[in-house]
Structures are given as C-alpha cells and as structure tokens.
Design an enzyme around this catalytic site. Structure first.
Site, short mmCIF file in Angstrom:
data_model
loop_
_atom_site.label_atom_id
_atom_site.label_comp_id
_atom_site.label_asym_id
_atom_site.label_seq_id
_atom_site.Cartn_x
_atom_site.Cartn_y
_atom_site.Cartn_z
N TYR A 1 35.19 50.51 45.17
CA TYR A 1 35.47 51.95 45.06
C TYR A 1 36.63 52.32 45.98
O TYR A 1 36.88 51.67 47.00
CB TYR A 1 34.23 52.78 45.39
CG TYR A 1 33.62 52.54 46.75
CD1 TYR A 1 34.12 53.17 47.90
CD2 TYR A 1 32.53 51.70 46.89
CE1 TYR A 1 33.55 52.95 49.14
CE2 TYR A 1 31.96 51.47 48.13
CZ TYR A 1 32.48 52.11 49.25
OH TYR A 1 31.92 51.90 50.49
N HIS B 1 25.12 46.69 51.92
CA HIS B 1 24.73 46.93 53.31
C HIS B 1 23.36 46.30 53.55
O HIS B 1 22.45 46.44 52.72
CB HIS B 1 24.67 48.42 53.60
CG HIS B 1 25.97 49.14 53.39
ND1 HIS B 1 26.90 49.30 54.37
CD2 HIS B 1 26.49 49.71 52.28
CE1 HIS B 1 27.95 49.95 53.90
NE2 HIS B 1 27.72 50.22 52.62
N ARG C 1 37.56 49.54 48.74
CA ARG C 1 36.60 48.70 49.41
C ARG C 1 36.14 47.61 48.45
O ARG C 1 35.85 47.87 47.28
CB ARG C 1 35.35 49.50 49.83
CG ARG C 1 35.60 50.53 50.88
CD ARG C 1 35.21 50.17 52.31
NE ARG C 1 35.17 48.80 52.70
CZ ARG C 1 34.09 48.20 53.25
NH1 ARG C 1 32.98 48.87 53.41
NH2 ARG C 1 34.15 46.95 53.63
N TYR D 1 27.77 55.63 45.02
CA TYR D 1 26.50 55.71 45.75
C TYR D 1 25.70 56.91 45.25
O TYR D 1 26.27 57.93 44.85
CB TYR D 1 26.74 55.88 47.25
CG TYR D 1 27.20 54.64 47.96
CD1 TYR D 1 26.30 53.71 48.44
CD2 TYR D 1 28.57 54.42 48.17
CE1 TYR D 1 26.73 52.57 49.11
CE2 TYR D 1 29.01 53.28 48.83
CZ TYR D 1 28.08 52.37 49.31
OH TYR D 1 28.52 51.24 49.96
N HIS E 1 30.31 45.26 48.02
CA HIS E 1 29.53 44.86 49.19
C HIS E 1 28.14 45.47 49.13
O HIS E 1 27.90 46.47 48.43
CB HIS E 1 30.23 45.27 50.49
CG HIS E 1 30.41 46.76 50.63
ND1 HIS E 1 31.45 47.44 50.02
CD2 HIS E 1 29.69 47.69 51.30
CE1 HIS E 1 31.37 48.73 50.32
NE2 HIS E 1 30.31 48.90 51.09
#
Length: 206
Positions: free
Chosen positions: A111, A126, A121, A72, A124
C-alpha cells in the site's frame, strides 16, 4: 535488558488456552460473514525460540495485517482499496510445547504511504509476542521472500544490519504448503541473543 518484575506485574493479567478460540488463528474464517475473504491463501508458521534455540512454549502470538488489496480495517486508513467484508485482519494463538505457532490467512497487499510521491510499503504482517503477562510484549514485522519493495522501503532501510533485515523476511516453505489450497511461509522468532529477531519496540536490546 532484563528488568525485575514488580509485584503489580507478577500477579497481573495472564492468559491461557481457555482464552483462545479454536479459529482465532484462522484469519480466513474468524471474521467471515458471507464467504471467504478475497486473496491468495497462505499459511504463516514457525517457532518461538530463545537464544539457545530452545522452544518457548505457551507464548501468546498475535498478528495483524492489511487485506489482499493493502487496506487495514481501521477508520483512519483511507487508502482507496476496498474493505473486505469477510476479513478482519487479526488473529492470535498460543505456541505449543515445541514453541510452534500457525496461522492461516491471505497474503496482504502492498500500500502507498505519504513519504515521497510514489512510496509503497512492501507486503508485511505485524507480529506481537507476549511473555508471561500482558506487560511483556515484543513487536516486529514479517516480510515475504522475493518482494522487490523490501529493498525500496525507507522503513526497512533504517535497519543498518542486512542480516537483521534478512531475519525479518519469511522464506517460502513448499513443505508446509497445501496442494491446490495455499502456499506457506516460515517465520521463526528468536527472542534474544546475536541472532534475535529485530523488535521495533526494543531496539536497545537488539
């Protein structure tokens, strides 16, 4: 749950087409400085619907995600994957008269996270959907069909209903893919009712 809007909320901040830049929904272009971001190019599209499958027009949809390496753009993200200088990781758009929305982006990477020694995870995105003002907001996550990490994710497995998990998984949509350019995934968002999308900030309403 249906709550009466207060007088401070009803005339409060709203949004319209003038607030959306033409490339806000194109994450390949909206942050790029020296070229396109690295990664598998994809389209994420679908409709925002009510409990009777009627379209919800002029609804603000926002997304944010990791880059193709699973990183991120956030100062607290210390994963060793590099920051992509041409990828900001967020976008927004308004649904049209048919409740339709559309984003172009790169597929996010998986990640690791500090749950157990080898916990990852799944890829995905959000997704945030606003009502008639900024005080009305629903948040969920979209996963990708065929990802083996979905079944291994402790966060996903906190959802007791397999049908609710399935509604968070976007199927591959070859009809919307662009040949020699990008694949596409379809993710409809249902706001209410028995077939509603599971919203993480409104579990009591699901």
């Amino acid at each position: 749950l249906s709550l009466q809007g207060s007088m401070s909320e009803i005339p409060g901040p709203t949004f319209g087409h003038s607030d959306i830049d033409p490339i806000d929904n194109d994450l390949i272009k909206n942050y790029a400085k020296t070229g396109d971001p690295v990664g598998e190019r994809i389209i994420v599209h679908g409709r925002v619907l009510d409990e009777n499958a009627r379209p919800v027009p002029n609804t603000l949809v926002e997304i944010w995600q990791a880059n193709a390496g699973g990183r991120y753009r956030h100062k607290k993200d210390t994963y060793l994957a590099p920051i992509d200088p041409n990828f900001g990781g967020c976008g927004r758009t308004l649904t049209d008269a048919n409740g339709y929305y559309f984003f172009r982006t790169v597929k996010p990477g998986a990640y690791p996270w500090r749950n157990y020694v080898n916990s990852w995870r799944p890829a995905h995105i959000h997704v945030s959907v606003f009502g008639s003002s900024f005080s009305q907001r629903l948040i969920t996550q979209m996963y990708f069909q065929g990802d083996p990490l979905i079944a291994k994710c402790p966060i996903v497995q906190t959802i007791p209903d397999q049908a609710a998990i399935d509604r968070l998984i976007a199927p591959l949509d070859m009809n919307a893919a662009i040949p020699l350019d990008c694949l596409a995934y379809k993710f409809d968002i249902v706001l209410r009712g028995r077939r509603s999308t599971l919203f993480e900030n409104r579990l009591e309403g699901n």
